[in-house]
Design a protein around this motif. Structure first.
Motif, short mmCIF file in Angstrom:
data_model
loop_
_atom_site.label_atom_id
_atom_site.label_comp_id
_atom_site.label_asym_id
_atom_site.label_seq_id
_atom_site.Cartn_x
_atom_site.Cartn_y
_atom_site.Cartn_z
N LEU A 16 0.86 -1.19 0.00
CA LEU A 16 0.00 0.00 0.00
C LEU A 16 0.89 1.24 0.00
O LEU A 16 1.67 1.46 0.93
CB LEU A 16 -0.92 0.01 1.21
N PHE A 17 0.77 2.05 -1.06
CA PHE A 17 1.63 3.23 -1.19
C PHE A 17 0.77 4.48 -1.15
O PHE A 17 -0.27 4.57 -1.81
CB PHE A 17 2.41 3.18 -2.51
N LYS A 18 1.25 5.46 -0.39
CA LYS A 18 0.58 6.76 -0.30
C LYS A 18 1.14 7.69 -1.37
O LYS A 18 2.34 8.01 -1.36
CB LYS A 18 0.77 7.37 1.09
N PHE A 19 0.29 8.12 -2.29
CA PHE A 19 0.66 9.10 -3.31
C PHE A 19 0.15 10.47 -2.86
O PHE A 19 -1.00 10.59 -2.41
CB PHE A 19 0.05 8.74 -4.66
N GLY A 20 0.99 11.48 -2.99
CA GLY A 20 0.63 12.82 -2.55
C GLY A 20 0.90 13.87 -3.61
O GLY A 20 1.76 13.69 -4.49
N GLN A 21 0.16 14.98 -3.53
CA GLN A 21 0.32 16.11 -4.44
C GLN A 21 0.36 17.38 -3.61
O GLN A 21 -0.53 17.63 -2.79
CB GLN A 21 -0.81 16.16 -5.46
N ILE A 22 1.42 18.22 -3.81
CA ILE A 22 1.55 19.46 -3.04
C ILE A 22 2.18 20.54 -3.92
O ILE A 22 3.11 20.29 -4.69
CB ILE A 22 2.42 19.23 -1.77
N ASN A 23 1.64 21.76 -3.81
CA ASN A 23 2.25 22.96 -4.37
C ASN A 23 3.07 23.60 -3.26
O ASN A 23 2.51 24.01 -2.23
CB ASN A 23 1.17 23.92 -4.88
N PHE A 45 5.32 8.73 2.62
CA PHE A 45 4.85 8.77 1.23
C PHE A 45 5.59 7.73 0.40
O PHE A 45 6.79 7.52 0.57
CB PHE A 45 5.09 10.16 0.62
N GLY A 46 4.85 7.08 -0.50
CA GLY A 46 5.49 6.25 -1.51
C GLY A 46 5.90 7.09 -2.70
O GLY A 46 6.92 6.84 -3.34
N ALA A 47 5.07 8.09 -3.03
CA ALA A 47 5.35 9.01 -4.13
C ALA A 47 4.76 10.36 -3.77
O ALA A 47 3.65 10.44 -3.25
CB ALA A 47 4.78 8.50 -5.45
N LEU A 48 5.49 11.42 -4.06
CA LEU A 48 5.02 12.78 -3.78
C LEU A 48 5.30 13.65 -4.99
O LEU A 48 6.45 13.80 -5.41
CB LEU A 48 5.72 13.36 -2.55
N SER A 49 4.23 14.21 -5.57
CA SER A 49 4.35 15.15 -6.69
C SER A 49 4.49 16.56 -6.12
O SER A 49 3.69 16.98 -5.29
CB SER A 49 3.12 15.05 -7.59
N VAL A 50 5.49 17.29 -6.59
CA VAL A 50 5.82 18.62 -6.08
C VAL A 50 5.72 19.62 -7.22
O VAL A 50 6.33 19.43 -8.28
CB VAL A 50 7.23 18.64 -5.46
N ASN A 51 4.95 20.69 -7.03
CA ASN A 51 4.78 21.72 -8.06
C ASN A 51 5.24 23.08 -7.56
O ASN A 51 5.37 23.29 -6.36
CB ASN A 51 3.31 21.83 -8.49
N ASP A 52 5.45 23.98 -8.52
CA ASP A 52 5.84 25.36 -8.20
C ASP A 52 7.14 25.39 -7.41
O ASP A 52 7.26 26.06 -6.40
CB ASP A 52 4.70 26.04 -7.42
N THR A 53 8.16 24.65 -7.90
CA THR A 53 9.43 24.59 -7.19
C THR A 53 10.30 25.81 -7.43
O THR A 53 11.13 26.15 -6.58
CB THR A 53 10.22 23.34 -7.61
N LEU A 254 -2.99 16.72 -1.02
CA LEU A 254 -3.97 15.71 -1.42
C LEU A 254 -3.28 14.36 -1.47
O LEU A 254 -2.23 14.22 -2.12
CB LEU A 254 -4.55 16.06 -2.79
N THR A 255 -3.82 13.35 -0.77
CA THR A 255 -3.20 12.02 -0.74
C THR A 255 -4.21 10.96 -1.15
O THR A 255 -5.41 11.10 -0.90
CB THR A 255 -2.67 11.69 0.66
N THR A 256 -3.72 9.92 -1.78
CA THR A 256 -4.52 8.75 -2.13
C THR A 256 -3.68 7.50 -1.88
O THR A 256 -2.50 7.46 -2.26
CB THR A 256 -4.96 8.78 -3.61
N ILE A 257 -4.28 6.51 -1.23
CA ILE A 257 -3.60 5.24 -0.97
C ILE A 257 -3.90 4.28 -2.12
O ILE A 257 -5.07 4.03 -2.44
CB ILE A 257 -4.06 4.62 0.36
N PHE A 258 -2.85 3.73 -2.74
CA PHE A 258 -3.00 2.76 -3.82
C PHE A 258 -2.46 1.40 -3.37
O PHE A 258 -1.45 1.32 -2.68
CB PHE A 258 -2.24 3.21 -5.07
N ASP A 259 -3.15 0.35 -3.80
CA ASP A 259 -2.76 -1.02 -3.48
C ASP A 259 -1.97 -1.59 -4.66
O ASP A 259 -2.54 -1.95 -5.69
CB ASP A 259 -4.00 -1.87 -3.20
N PHE A 260 -0.64 -1.70 -4.52
CA PHE A 260 0.24 -2.18 -5.58
C PHE A 260 0.54 -3.68 -5.46
O PHE A 260 1.50 -4.15 -6.07
CB PHE A 260 1.56 -1.40 -5.56
N SER A 261 -0.26 -4.40 -4.69
CA SER A 261 0.06 -5.82 -4.47
C SER A 261 0.06 -6.61 -5.77
O SER A 261 0.89 -7.50 -5.96
CB SER A 261 -0.93 -6.42 -3.47
#
Length: 531
Positions: A16-23, A45-53, A254-261
Motif C-alpha cells: 500500500l503506497f501513499k501518493f501525494g500532491q503538493i504545491n 509517502f510512496g510518491a510525492l508530486s511537487v509543483n511550483d518549485t 492531497l493524498t490517495t492510498i493505492f494497493d500495488f500488491s
C-alpha cells in the motif's frame, strides 16, 4: 539480494503506497528543502508530486543527492530555463518504487513523466503544473495539452497505465464563469475515462486544496487511467506542518492510498529459479514469553563469550571502539534470533499479509471500484459482465454487514442508472472511511510503525547518548552511524530522561548493561528488520 544459504533480515515493505500532491510555493531555500524532506519521510509517502518549485536546472542537479542512499528514495525534477514564476515540478519516489523507474521525461518545467516497469505491467507517473487562466498562458497551455495527448496516445499503444498528479489551477465550481477553454484539461481526462480519486471518494463534493484571503478552491488533483492495476483505496486532505511558525504553503496536501500488491507480486519465474532468492521472516507475534526470556539469556551469553574470546576477560569493555562493540552485539542478536525465535523461509513472491477483516474490506472496495467504472464507461457490448456484477453485489454487501455491527444492507434499485450510481458511491464512501480506520489500526500494530515512531521521538547519533565522548576513539564509526540513522526531532540525554511509557517499552533486556541497550535501540532497527 542474498541467496537462500544466508539470511536477509530487511523488512519487506507494504504494497500500500501513499501518493501525494503538493504545491510548495518555491523550493530554492535549503531550509524549505529540508522541511519538505522531513515531511516526505515522516509521512511515509510512496510518491510525492511537487509543483511550483521555482528551481533552476543548476539548483535541481544536486538537491537531496546526499540523502538518496541514506533514506532509500530518489528525486526527479523538471525545470524551466526561463524566469517564469511558478515553473518547476518534481517527483519523490520511495523504495521500492524508484527501483522500477526506466525512463525520465521532463518537459519545460511543467511536466515530468516517469515510466515504471513491473513484470507484465508498465505505469507512467506524471506530475503537472497547469498555468492559471489568462491570455498570457494560452500558448504554454495549448503546448502542454498537445504534449499530454502524445503521452496518452503512446501509453495506449504500448499498454501503459497512467497516474497524473498536479496543480491544475482549475475549479469547476469556483471558476464556473470562466470560458470553456479553461477546463480543457479536465475535459480531456474525463473523455478518456480517467478516475478523479478525490471526487470518486466524496459524496458531498471534494474538499478545497487552495486557501486564500477571499475563500478557497480545489486546484490539486490525482487522476488514474481506466483499469489502473493499483486500485485507489481512499483519499484525504492533510496539512503540511508549519515552517518556523508560518505556513509552509497555501495549499493542502492531497493524498490517495493505492494497493500495488498485484504489481509487486508478479516476478519473473526465470529469475526466481536461477537465483533461488528467499527471505527469512521472524514471527515476532507468535513468540512466547519463554522464548523471549531464552532469547535474552542467549544474547547475554553469546555476547559475553564473544568478547571474552576476542579480548582479555579483565579488560574494561567500555574502552573498546564503537565499531567492535556494535558488531559483537549484532552478531549475538542475530545468532540468538535464528536459534531461539520462530521464523520461516519465504520466496520473493511472498507479500505483505493483512488480517482477514482488512483483506475482505479491500476486496469489497475493489469490487465497488470496478462496478462504478463499468457504469461510468458504459460498455453496451458487455451486458454479461454487468449482469454478473449485479448478481454478486448482494454478497459483497452482506460481507460488509458482517464487518460493520451497526450496518444493515439498504434497499436499492438498479434503475435508473444515475440513482444506482449514487447508491454505489455512498457504499464506496462508507467502505473507504472504514478502510481508512482499519488501515490506521493495522499500521499502529506493525513493526514499521514503531520503528518510525522511534525515529520521530528519539534523537540519534548523539555522542552523549551513545557513550561518553572520551570513549569514542574511532571517528570513522561516528561518521558511519551518522550517515545511516534518520533525522532526529527530540533530544534525550539519558535513559532516565525518557518518558515513563518509553522506559517501559524500551527495556526488553533486563540484564543488558544500559550503554549496550542504547546502542541496540539506535542502530540495530535501522539495519535489520528484527524489531
Amino acid at each position: 539480494m542474498m541467496d537462500n544459504k544466508k539470511h536477509n533480515f530487511s523488512p519487506h515493505p507494504s504494497p500500500l503506497f501513499k501518493f501525494g500532491q503538493i504545491n510548495v510555493n518555491g523550493l530554492c531555500s535549503p531550509v524549505r528543502q529540508q522541511h519538505l524532506l522531513n515531511f516526505f519521510l515522516h509521512s511515509s509517502f510512496g510518491a510525492l508530486s511537487v509543483n511550483d518549485t521555482c528551481l533552476s536546472p543548476s539548483n535541481a542537479k544536486f538537491i537531496f543527492n546526499n540523502e538518496h542512499s541514506q533514506h532509500h528514495f530518489r528525486s526527479y525534477w523538471a525545470c524551466s530555463s526561463s524566469s517564469r514564476p511558478h515553473d518547476g515540478v518534481g517527483i519523490l519516489l520511495r523504495n521500492p518504487l524508484h527501483k522500477h523507474v526506466q525512463t525520465i521525461d521532463p518537459w519545460k518545467g511543467h511536466l515530468l513523466k516517469l515510466d515504471l516497469f513491473f513484470h507484465q505491467t508498465k505505469i507512467s507517473i506524471i506530475s503537472i503544473y497547469y498555468p492559471p487562466f489568462g491570455s498570457i498562458h494560452q500558448t504554454i497551455c495549448n503546448d502542454l495539452i498537445a504534449k499530454l495527448l502524445s503521452w496518452f496516445d503512446y501509453a495506449r499503444i504500448h499498454n501503459y497505465f497512467v497516474i497524473i498528479l498536479g496543480d491544475f489551477n482549475i475549479d469547476e465550481v469556483a471558476h464556473s464563469n470562466y470560458p470553456s477553454s479553461h477546463f480543457k484539461l479536465l475535459r480531456l481526462l474525463s473523455s478518456r475515462f480517467f478516475t478523479d480519486h478525490q471526487a470518486h471518494s466524496s459524496l458531498d463534493g471534494p474538499d478545497p486544496t487552495f486557501f486564500h484571503a477571499n475563500g478557497s478552491s480545489r486546484l490539486d488533483y490525482i487522476w488514474s487511467s481506466p483499469g489502473f492495476p493499483a486500485p485507489g483505496l481512499f483519499s484525504q486532505m492533510v496539512a503540511c506542518p508549519n515552517l518556523l511558525d508560518r505556513p509552509f504553503t497555501d495549499h493542502k496536501v492531497l493524498t490517495t492510498i493505492f494497493d500495488f500488491s498485484s504489481c509487486l507480486a508478479i516476478l519473473a519465474k526465470s529469475r526466481l529459479k536461477q537465483k533461488k532468492e528467499m527471505r527469512t521472516i521472524f514471527s515476532y507475534t507468535s513468540t512466547s514469553v519463554e522464548q523471549w526470556n531464552n532469547f535474552t539469556t542467549e544474547v547475554d551469553n553469546s555476547f559475553g563469550v564473544y568478547l571474552d574470546k576476542q579480548y582479555h576477560s579483565n579488560l574494561d569493555f567500555s574502552s573498546l571502539s564503537l565499531d567492535r562493540m556494535w558488531h559483537a552485539l549484532k552478531a549475538a542478536i542475530l545468532s540468538a534470533a535464528i536459534e531461539i525465535l520462530p521464523f520461516q523461509k519465504v520466496s520473493n513472491t511472498h507479500r505483505y499479509s493483512y488480517s482477514p477483516e482488512l483483506t475482505k474490506l479491500i476486496a469489497i472496495n475493489k469490487f465497488l471500484d470496478r462496478f462504478l467504472y463499468r457504469l461510468t464507461t458504459r460498455h453496451p457490448n458487455r451486458p454479461t459482465q454487468f449482469s454478473q456484477m449485479i448478481t454478486a453485489l448482494p454478497s459483497y454487501l452482506e460481507n460488509l454487514a458482517s464487518l460493520l455491527p451497526d450496518y444493515t444492507v439498504p434497499t436499492y434499485s438498479t434503475t435508473p442508472v444515475s440513482v444506482f450510481k449514487l447508491f454505489l458511491r455512498s457504499q464506496k464512501n462508507l467502505v473507504s472511511a472504514f478502510l481508512f480506520t482499519k488501515f490506521a489500526q493495522h499500521l499502529s500494530d506493525s513493526v514499521e510503525y514503531y520503528t518510525a515512531l522511534r525515529d520521530e521521538h528519539f534523537r540519534t547519533c548523539s555522542a552523549p547518548l551513545l557513550t561518553q565522548p572520551y570513549q569514542l576513539k574511532n571517528q570513522a564509526a561516528i561518521t558511519h552511524f551518522q550517515s545511516i540513522v534518520s533525522p532526529s526531532l527530540i533530544h534525550y540525554s539519558s535513559i532516565t530522561s525518557f518518558p515513563v511509557r518509553w522506559q517501559l517499552a524500551y527495556t526488553p533486556f533486563l540484564t543488558c548493561p544500559p550503554h549496550y541497550m542504547i546502542l541496540f535501540w539506535h542502530l540495530f532497527p535501522c539495519k535489520n528488520g528484527l524489531m
